[in-house]
Structure formats: structure tokens, C-alpha cells
Design a protein around this motif. Structure first.
Motif, PDB file in Angstrom:
ATOM      1  N   GLY A  84       0.784  -1.226   0.000  1.00 30.22           N
ATOM      2  CA  GLY A  84       0.000   0.000   0.000  1.00 30.22           C
ATOM      3  C   GLY A  84       0.817   1.277   0.000  1.00 30.22           C
ATOM      4  N   GLU A  85       1.936   1.291   0.669  1.00 29.90           N
ATOM      5  CA  GLU A  85       2.733   2.511   0.766  1.00 29.90           C
ATOM      6  C   GLU A  85       3.833   2.601  -0.279  1.00 29.90           C
ATOM      7  OE1 GLU A  85       2.035   5.124   2.672  1.00 29.90           O
ATOM      8  OE2 GLU A  85       0.257   4.002   3.226  1.00 29.90           O
ATOM      9  N   GLU A  86       3.981   1.582  -1.098  1.00 31.40           N
ATOM     10  CA  GLU A  86       4.999   1.620  -2.146  1.00 31.40           C
ATOM     11  C   GLU A  86       4.572   2.634  -3.218  1.00 31.40           C
ATOM     12  OE1 GLU A  86       6.589  -1.363  -5.520  1.00 31.40           O
ATOM     13  OE2 GLU A  86       6.395  -2.204  -3.517  1.00 31.40           O
ATOM     14  N   PRO A  87       5.501   3.420  -3.742  1.00 33.53           N
ATOM     15  CA  PRO A  87       5.120   4.472  -4.689  1.00 33.53           C
ATOM     16  C   PRO A  87       4.567   3.969  -6.021  1.00 33.53           C
ATOM     17  CG  PRO A  87       7.493   4.501  -4.283  1.00 33.53           C
ATOM     18  CD  PRO A  87       6.919   3.469  -3.393  1.00 33.53           C
ATOM     19  N   LEU A  88       4.887   2.750  -6.408  1.00 33.40           N
ATOM     20  CA  LEU A  88       4.416   2.240  -7.695  1.00 33.40           C
ATOM     21  C   LEU A  88       3.125   1.437  -7.599  1.00 33.40           C
ATOM     22  CD1 LEU A  88       7.749   1.159  -9.397  1.00 33.40           C
ATOM     23  CD2 LEU A  88       6.466   3.264  -9.662  1.00 33.40           C
ATOM     24  N   THR A  89       2.553   1.315  -6.421  1.00 32.03           N
ATOM     25  CA  THR A  89       1.328   0.545  -6.268  1.00 32.03           C
ATOM     26  C   THR A  89       0.176   1.109  -7.103  1.00 32.03           C
ATOM     27  OG1 THR A  89       2.006  -0.193  -4.092  1.00 32.03           O
ATOM     28  CG2 THR A  89      -0.320  -0.377  -4.604  1.00 32.03           C
ATOM     29  N   PRO A  90      -0.063   2.428  -7.139  1.00 32.61           N
ATOM     30  CA  PRO A  90      -1.154   2.924  -8.001  1.00 32.61           C
ATOM     31  C   PRO A  90      -0.940   2.577  -9.476  1.00 32.61           C
ATOM     32  CG  PRO A  90      -0.516   4.626  -6.458  1.00 32.61           C
ATOM     33  CD  PRO A  90       0.482   3.516  -6.315  1.00 32.61           C
ATOM     34  N   LEU A  91       0.289   2.604  -9.919  1.00 27.16           N
ATOM     35  CA  LEU A  91       0.601   2.249 -11.303  1.00 27.16           C
ATOM     36  C   LEU A  91       0.292   0.770 -11.561  1.00 27.16           C
ATOM     37  CD1 LEU A  91       1.984   3.461 -13.845  1.00 27.16           C
ATOM     38  CD2 LEU A  91       4.117   2.573 -12.953  1.00 27.16           C
ATOM     39  N   ARG A  92       0.656  -0.078 -10.617  1.00 25.25           N
ATOM     40  CA  ARG A  92       0.387  -1.512 -10.743  1.00 25.25           C
ATOM     41  C   ARG A  92      -1.114  -1.790 -10.741  1.00 25.25           C
ATOM     42  NH1 ARG A  92       3.308  -3.130  -6.595  1.00 25.25           N
ATOM     43  NH2 ARG A  92       5.156  -3.130  -7.887  1.00 25.25           N
ATOM     44  N   VAL A  93      -1.859  -1.084  -9.901  1.00 30.41           N
ATOM     45  CA  VAL A  93      -3.304  -1.308  -9.817  1.00 30.41           C
ATOM     46  C   VAL A  93      -4.000  -0.839 -11.094  1.00 30.41           C
ATOM     47  CG1 VAL A  93      -5.382  -0.613  -8.562  1.00 30.41           C
ATOM     48  CG2 VAL A  93      -3.354  -1.335  -7.311  1.00 30.41           C
TER      49      VAL A  93
END
Length: 141
Positions: A84-93
């Protein structure tokens, strides 16, 4: 010492998306660029596939389509919980949302004309994951 200059244009927005220290407004615009590109690219491929994919009507294909869609949604949710706090998580989602859109689009082409509902479900799933990613980026200010 002045801050380093950011590149302008499309590449600058994509670089800002990958940089967790970039302003959230630039990261948000980069995420919108990435999501729009995925939607246009995959929509174009689905349009081309509409001419060649044969129509098939089988109840198990409906189960496969709905099961695959749920699996992709669960993968996106697990990505939020795990990273959740990783910066690339929104990109992955957003990428998983693109996969959901494309998968349900292809299954909708197979099950046409009733499969149009699957196509709409894929669009709604993509928009849900996209908006959730945008909210996560805005919350990280």
C-alpha cells in the motif's frame, strides 16, 4: 541551490509518476496519461479483434469470465494490502485494471451479443481501480 528542472511534456509526466518525491499533481497527471493510454490501446485492439474473434456461447465461458474478473480484482486488492505505501502501487493497480478491461472485453466478444454486459463490467472495473489509484496518490501528499 535551485531544484533540478523537470522535463516538460509526456515523458516528464511519466517520469514524475515514477518519482515518489515529485509533486502529487504531476504524478496524478502522469497516472491519467498512463491510464488513458492503456484504455485507448486496449480499446483499439478490442476493436480489431471484433472482426476476427468467433462467437461462442457456452455457460462455462460466462463462469470463466466472471471468475477471471474476480481474480483480477482480488489481485488489485491484495496489491493494496501488501504494498500500500509503495510508490508504484497505483501504477500496478491501474495496470491490473487494464488487464481486467481487456480480459472482459475479449470474453464479451466471444459471448456477443450478451457479452456486451461483460464489456461494460470491464469498463466499470477499470474506472473503479483508476479512481482508487488517483485517490491513493492524492492522499499521499
Amino acid at each position: 541551490m535551485p531544484a533540478p528542472e523537470r522535463k516538460e511534456g509526456l515523458w516528464g509526466l511519466l517520469e514524475a509518476l515514477l518519482d515518489p518525491k515529485a509533486p502529487s499533481s504531476l504524478r496524478l497527471r502522469g497516472l491519467r496519461l498512463y491510464a488513458g493510454f492503456l484504455l485507448v490501446l486496449q480499446g483499439g485492439v478490442l476493436f480489431l479483434l471484433a472482426w476476427v474473434v468467433p462467437r461462442a456461447s457456452h455457460p462455462l465461458l460466462w463462469a470463466l469470465a466472471l471468475g477471471g474478473a474476480l481474480w483480477l480484482l482480488f489481485q488489485a486488492e491484495a496489491s493494496w494490502r501488501r504494498e500500500g505505501e509503495e510508490p508504484l502501487t497505483p501504477l500496478r493497480v491501474v495496470g491490473l485494471g487494464g488487464a481486467l478491461f481487456f480480459f472482459l472485453g475479449v470474453m464479451g466478444l466471444l459471448l456477443w451479443p450478451g457479452g456486451f454486459l461483460l464489456f461494460l463490467l470491464g469498463v466499470l472495473g477499470f474506472l473503479y481501480l483508476w479512481s482508487r489509484s488517483e485517490r491513493a496518490l492524492l492522499a499521499r501528499k
